[in-house]
Design an enzyme around this catalytic site. Sequence first.
Site, PDB file in Angstrom:
ATOM      1  N   ASP A   1     -35.798  15.047  -7.982  1.00  0.00           N
ATOM      2  CA  ASP A   1     -36.541  13.814  -8.824  1.00  0.00           C
ATOM      3  C   ASP A   1     -37.393  14.352  -8.402  1.00  0.00           C
ATOM      4  O   ASP A   1     -37.982  14.521  -6.905  1.00  0.00           O
ATOM      5  CB  ASP A   1     -35.925  12.365  -8.452  1.00  0.00           C
ATOM      6  CG  ASP A   1     -36.532  11.894  -9.317  1.00  0.00           C
ATOM      7  OD1 ASP A   1     -36.468  11.022 -10.012  1.00  0.00           O
ATOM      8  OD2 ASP A   1     -36.601  10.533  -8.452  1.00  0.00           O
TER       9      ASP A   1
ATOM     10  N   HIS B   1     -35.398  10.206 -19.793  1.00  0.00           N
ATOM     11  CA  HIS B   1     -35.541   8.428 -19.917  1.00  0.00           C
ATOM     12  C   HIS B   1     -35.932   8.150 -19.075  1.00  0.00           C
ATOM     13  O   HIS B   1     -36.690   7.278 -19.175  1.00  0.00           O
ATOM     14  CB  HIS B   1     -33.889   9.029 -18.373  1.00  0.00           C
ATOM     15  CG  HIS B   1     -34.349   9.291 -16.910  1.00  0.00           C
ATOM     16  ND1 HIS B   1     -35.028  10.230 -16.994  1.00  0.00           N
ATOM     17  CD2 HIS B   1     -34.892   8.682 -15.995  1.00  0.00           C
ATOM     18  CE1 HIS B   1     -35.227  11.161 -15.473  1.00  0.00           C
ATOM     19  NE2 HIS B   1     -35.871   9.824 -15.517  1.00  0.00           N
ATOM     20  N   ASP B   2     -37.602   8.384 -18.961  1.00  0.00           N
ATOM     21  CA  ASP B   2     -38.642   8.276 -18.419  1.00  0.00           C
ATOM     22  C   ASP B   2     -39.862   7.999 -19.762  1.00  0.00           C
ATOM     23  O   ASP B   2     -40.668   7.270 -19.317  1.00  0.00           O
ATOM     24  CB  ASP B   2     -39.887   9.135 -17.647  1.00  0.00           C
ATOM     25  CG  ASP B   2     -38.560   8.350 -16.162  1.00  0.00           C
ATOM     26  OD1 ASP B   2     -37.663   7.717 -15.352  1.00  0.00           O
ATOM     27  OD2 ASP B   2     -39.044   9.130 -14.864  1.00  0.00           O
TER      28      ASP B   2
END
Length: 575
Positions: free
Chosen positions: A209, A325-326
């Site tokens: 990440d 997911h973003d």
Amino acid sequence: MTTVRTVTAALEKDWWKRAVIYQIYPRSFKDSDGDGIGDLQGIISKLDYLADLGIDAVWLSPVCRSPQDDNGYDISDYQDIDPMFGTLADMEELIAEAGKRGIKILLDLVLNHTSDEHFWFREARKGRDNPYHDYYVWRDGVKSQPPNEMQAAFGGSAWEWVPELSQYYFHQFSVKQPDLNWENPQVRQEIYDMILWWMKKGVGGFRLDVIDQIAKEPDYLITGNGPRLHEFIRELSRETFRKGNLITVGEAWGADVERAKLYSNPDGSEFSMVFQFEHMGIDQQEGKEKWDLAPFSLVKFKEIMEKWQTGLYGCGWNSLFWENHDLPRIISRWGNDGVYRSQSAKMLAIVLHGMQGTPYIYQGEEIGMKNVQYEYGEYRDIETINMYKERLAKGFSKADIMDSIHARSRDNARTPMQWNDGMNAGFSCGIPWIKVNPDYTEVNVKQQMEDENSVYYCYKKLIRLRKKYPVFVDGEFELLEKDDERIFAYTRSCEGGKILVYANFSCEEAAFALPEKWREAETLICNERSGINGVLGAYEAGILYRRFPADEKRADFGSNCFDSKDASSAENFFI
């Protein structure tokens, strides 16, 4: 024969080049215990579904222990599972059961920051002399006067005052996500030990990440691409990843082609591949925030994709994705989630999966899930909530704010997976943590698996094609129709064969003259029955294949391309 053996060995070493990866957002995938939150046992219960789809690995968004201020991206214990998802034993069972089906598990590692509830940070706050204090980024100061003007990604100052220490700590995201100090060798060693621990558990890789922000220098207003970034990453890889045959992918919002060559260098010194996001800014106003929408330009989009496909060819590796997911649902973003929902979803899939790189499928993408349009109070994402408050205070109209939220909120991708048309889309027998998309009665896994012409079967076919035809892995990219505002077409070529990918990115018919030498080519897949007769229907797309005649072979294709032994069958090409 020697060449084939060499190629096979190389493919085994770099198995991720021919893999397809499925991303799971665990909170929203499948709830096994009725608490309204997806969990590890829920994922285990759907492994046969994933195996049927044909994917090779699952990337899990964070499941480590966390207070969930940022939906798990604020980790309080890297070596434990958050109780909402299950136990460490559940994780070990997931790794083992997935392995039985030929599926590897990739963990999401958040190495730029921790939760403020992590043991390290709780100790760090106890005093400047505490050995954990230097695990984080601190600066002296006075209350109400931060060290500089840097802002956090989720709004407000990037500096948080701690009165008992008369210091500020730095946080690029939520105030509950203090940044780690990678300049401290002990921090790096703690991270390496943790990663090796997970490798011994049998994980197949890691997604890193915001890894391009670990070398921040806040005194100089530097967050991404700091001076020591690649030094840190090479040490990380040397001490951990290179001790196993793993998939590693770094999330790098600030990557350009030259930086991506470093991230994904074939020598394995950093990562297997990189997530870059240049194409994701195509419909955002230049120099502004993601909430500031702009029209989609296919011509500019093709320029970006060509740059990355050609720029990394032979010297790096792409990751291919539309969603995560973003990000919002691609069918609502660049497709048509109304009349042409199925056609445009298949078109987008065909365009992406024909390119070079490792494709990622985000949960629900394979059935054509779309964005939602909730009321403000129904959103759960911290970024969305903070943006609404900030823009309201700046004088933006509620209508304009909600338009941006409907288009860009991260919650678009976080609604529960739509398994069937029963209660809560089959996601949970309890009350879901976030509302289910109301269209689940029309779009769900059960319905799609019963329809051979569904979006699901299009993805399944594309995955099979990637494994069957080496050109999907090794072929060199050439863009066609560069200036056409509706058509996206390209070829991929290697010594064994060549494909032509064509797509109409509009809801109107578009002219497309098929080159003469492609008129007798084999159709591998298409989403319309029309055939190519000079006109493509709305969102029509397909992939043609032909063997490379000897006089078209090129000397620079390299030894990683070899002839397909089974390239004659075209059964069930229409999806």
